[in-house]
Design an enzyme around this catalytic site. Structure first.
Site, PDB file in Angstrom:
ATOM      1  N   GLY A  59     -11.423  98.899  30.655  1.00 59.95           N
ATOM      2  CA  GLY A  59     -11.385  99.949  29.644  1.00 59.95           C
ATOM      3  C   GLY A  59     -10.451 101.065  30.069  1.00 59.95           C
ATOM      4  CB  CYS A  86     -10.616  96.544  35.322  1.00 62.84           C
ATOM      5  SG  CYS A  86      -9.366  97.851  35.401  1.00 62.84           S
ATOM      6  CE1 TYR A  87     -14.717 103.571  32.848  1.00 66.84           C
ATOM      7  CE2 TYR A  87     -16.031 102.068  31.512  1.00 66.84           C
ATOM      8  CZ  TYR A  87     -15.785 103.343  31.994  1.00 66.84           C
ATOM      9  OH  TYR A  87     -16.615 104.380  31.637  1.00 66.84           O
ATOM     10  CG  HIS A 173      -7.405  92.958  34.551  1.00 74.53           C
ATOM     11  ND1 HIS A 173      -8.284  93.218  33.529  1.00 74.53           N
ATOM     12  CD2 HIS A 173      -6.918  94.166  34.946  1.00 74.53           C
ATOM     13  CE1 HIS A 173      -8.330  94.515  33.307  1.00 74.53           C
ATOM     14  NE2 HIS A 173      -7.510  95.119  34.160  1.00 74.53           N
ATOM     15  CD  GLU A 175      -9.209  89.945  32.312  1.00 77.80           C
ATOM     16  OE1 GLU A 175      -9.078  91.096  31.859  1.00 77.80           O
ATOM     17  OE2 GLU A 175      -9.698  89.726  33.442  1.00 77.80           O
ATOM     18  CB  SER A 227      -7.340  78.707   1.465  1.00 78.24           C
ATOM     19  OG  SER A 227      -7.288  78.306   2.824  1.00 78.24           O
ATOM     20  N   GLY A 228      -6.531  75.475   1.597  1.00 78.32           N
ATOM     21  CA  GLY A 228      -5.469  74.597   2.065  1.00 78.32           C
ATOM     22  C   GLY A 228      -5.120  74.843   3.513  1.00 78.32           C
ATOM     23  N   GLY A 229      -5.611  75.949   4.087  1.00 78.96           N
ATOM     24  CA  GLY A 229      -5.394  76.228   5.491  1.00 78.96           C
ATOM     25  C   GLY A 229      -6.357  75.449   6.361  1.00 78.96           C
ATOM     26  CB  VAL A 230      -6.302  74.700  10.011  1.00 79.80           C
ATOM     27  CG1 VAL A 230      -6.233  76.107  10.586  1.00 79.80           C
ATOM     28  CG2 VAL A 230      -7.074  73.787  10.946  1.00 79.80           C
ATOM     29  CG  ASP A 231      -8.971  79.215   9.533  1.00 77.46           C
ATOM     30  OD1 ASP A 231      -8.681  78.555  10.550  1.00 77.46           O
ATOM     31  OD2 ASP A 231      -8.512  80.343   9.300  1.00 77.46           O
ATOM     32  CB  SER A 232     -10.865  76.679   3.858  1.00 81.20           C
ATOM     33  OG  SER A 232      -9.552  76.234   3.575  1.00 81.20           O
ATOM     34  CB  ALA A 233      -8.948  71.980   6.027  1.00 79.77           C
ATOM     35  CE  LYS A 370      -6.025  80.227  12.358  1.00 76.69           C
ATOM     36  NZ  LYS A 370      -6.246  79.993  10.912  1.00 76.69           N
TER      37      LYS A 370
END
Length: 514
Positions: A59, A86-87, A173, A175, A227-233, A370
């Site tokens: 932070g 870190c913080y 860090h 990560e 919608s045709g995108g990967v998420d809704s598919a 995603k």
């Protein structure tokens, strides 16, 4: 329930770090589920989530600042393993009786870490290794019960552990990629300190999601906002696996799609899912609702509500389906503002939804990033063009026309955007770029064509690389590609006389302009 997978959970307490989402992703890459939670989370709220471990993020503040971020002390006494970064490392030390001071030498960037008594996190790693630092304050004395396991020239306590209480802290860090052995350190915390099981796998995620959908929907019908995108598919594929032909997919053409998109989506889905796909033309309705509206948040709310009303009307004629499937992802939830994060922008499928809708939402991907969704799509056998389709916002071109959305501006942007897509594909860059698209600001600029003064719109090209849309970097497109796009746009698209390129990363910008 048979087939249900129970995932171990690690909480990432966000102290305002630029890397909180990255920590969560790294935990998931170790096949352990992670969830980002706010810094003011209470011990009771932690207990309700039953985590096997807690990570305190970095932070921007100092633990001695008047408005310093703190943590509920009861969380530290709950017996749950904790890793401070870190913080978070400084908060852990300060809260438990150690000393944190502003040292003479700050550390930013690559730093040599000297390992002493290695402890669990650093066991088996080199005695001297490179880590990434970003701090001014340092822990100079560990709390009672902790032993120092590593140091640097400016950080006497660069790493510390209390094995009895299963608490660890690192000033660096782990990560980030600039700490080469960082993922090993995180895995040692997850597996050795927390006792995590590596069950957060694509197969396990699918099994749990399908079981959860069966439990939620039961024997009812559902419709999917496709919608045709990967998420809704992928959401549709998961729900279809759970309830079969009781799912109907609905694509609402709101007039804000890209060139030929409705037809392309219908063609791509033919045969990929054994379920009905209904296309509803609602372009006039959406454009009428958006008339005169310039504020981006208002646009998103209007589009979100209009979507719901169209789906409600459709559902009344189809078995009164009361479940609406959406491809909502974790970044959508975070950016729309929850108890876990400040609102950056409302997503039409989260913050833009009306309070009085008839549906119960089904969001099987709500906890996923995603890249996890793409992997699940491949596991489910969806066609490559769907899985690797570039992300496209639910509000469509409405958030790429900056200002009032009109039919004329949409037509101009659609034509220019098609050229961008075509030239990116021609250059073989489609799979190397997260998103590439055009933006049309509702301003006009002076130009000259054929010795004649023009007064037309500028087009801004935006191309970014990303893994999960939480952060993104602008793509260094080859000049020849930019030149071809610019030349074609100003010559082929009436209404545009200038082309610019956005060279801003996220943060400080967002990927979309609105």
């Amino acid at each position: 329930m048979p087939g249900r997978v129970d995932f171990d959970r690690v909480l990432v307490v966000d102290f305002g770090a630029q890397y909180a989402q990255l920590i969560a992703r790294r935990v998931r890459e170790a096949h352990v589920f992670s969830e980002i939670v706010p810094r003011d989370i209470t011990a009771e709220e932690v207990a309700a989530r039953s985590p096997i471990g807690i990570i305190l993020s970095g932070g921007p503040a100092s633990v001695y600042a008047p408005d310093a971020y703190e943590i509920d002390h009861e969380i530290l006494e709950a017996g749950v393993p904790i890793l401070g970064i870190c913080y978070g490392h400084q908060v852990l030390a300060h809260s438990l009786g150690g000393d944190v001071e502003r040292t003479q030498e700050a550390e930013f960037g690559r730093t040599d870490l000297l390992v002493g008594e290695a402890g669990v996190l650093l066991e088996g790693l080199p005695d001297e290794q490179q880590v990434w630092m970003s701090h001014r304050d340092s822990v100079v004395k560990p709390p009672p019960g902790f032993r120092v396991t590593a140091s640097t020239t400016a950080s006497p306590v660069a790493a510390m552990e209390d094995p009895e209480r299963r608490m660890c802290g690192v000033q660096f860090h782990p990560e980030v990629a600039h700490t080469p052995r960082g993922q090993e350190i995180l895995k040692r915390f997850l597996y050795e300190v927390c006792g995590a099981r590596p069950t957060w796998t694509h197969v396990g995620i699918i099994e749990q999601a399908v079981a959860a959908v069966k439990e939620q929907i039961g024997e009812s019908d559902a419709i999917c906002a496709l919608s045709g995108g990967v998420d809704s598919a992928v959401a549709a594929a998961v729900v279809h696996r759970a309830i079969g032909d009781r799912l109907t997919c609905v694509l609402v053409d709101h007039g804000l799609l890209r060139s030929g998109e409705a037809e392309q989506v219908a063609e791509a889905f033919e045969g990929s899912l054994d379920t009905d796909l209904v296309v509803i033309d609602a372009a006039d309705r959406f454009l009428a609702a958006l008339a005169g509206v310039s504020d981006p948040e208002a646009k998103r709310r209007i589009i979100g509500e209009t979507f719901i009303r169209v789906f409600e009307e459709f559902a009344r004629g189809h078995s009164e389906a009361r479940f609406l499937v959406q491809g909502t992802l974790y970044p959508d939830v975070i950016e729309s503002g929850t108890g876990d994060a400040a609102k950056i922008k409302s997503h039409h499928n989260v913050g833009g939804l009306p309070d009085d809708m008839d549906f119960e939402l089904v969001e099987p991907l709500r906890d996923l990033f995603k890249d996890e969704v793409r992997a699940i799509g491949e596991e489910l056998g969806l066609p490559e063009p769907i899985v690797w389709r570039q992300p496209f916002p639910g509000p469509g071109l409405a958030v790429r026309v900056i200002g009032e959305v009109t039919r004329e501006r949409l037509d101009i942007l659609r034509a220019a955007d098609a050229i961008i897509t075509e030239e990116i594909r021609r250059a073989g860059l489609e799979r190397k770029i997260w998103q590439a698209f055009g933006i049309l600001p509702a301003v006009q600029t002076v130009g000259v064509q054929g010795d004649t003064r023009t007064y037309a719109y500028p087009l801004v090209i935006r191309a970014v690389s990303s893994e999960d849309a939480m952060t993104a970097d602008w793509v260094r497109l080859p000049y020849e590609v930019l030149e071809r796009i610019s030349s074609r746009v100003v010559n082929e698209v009436e209404g545009i006389n200038r082309v610019a390129y956005d060279v801003t990363s996220k943060p400080p910008a967002t990927i979309e302009w609105e």
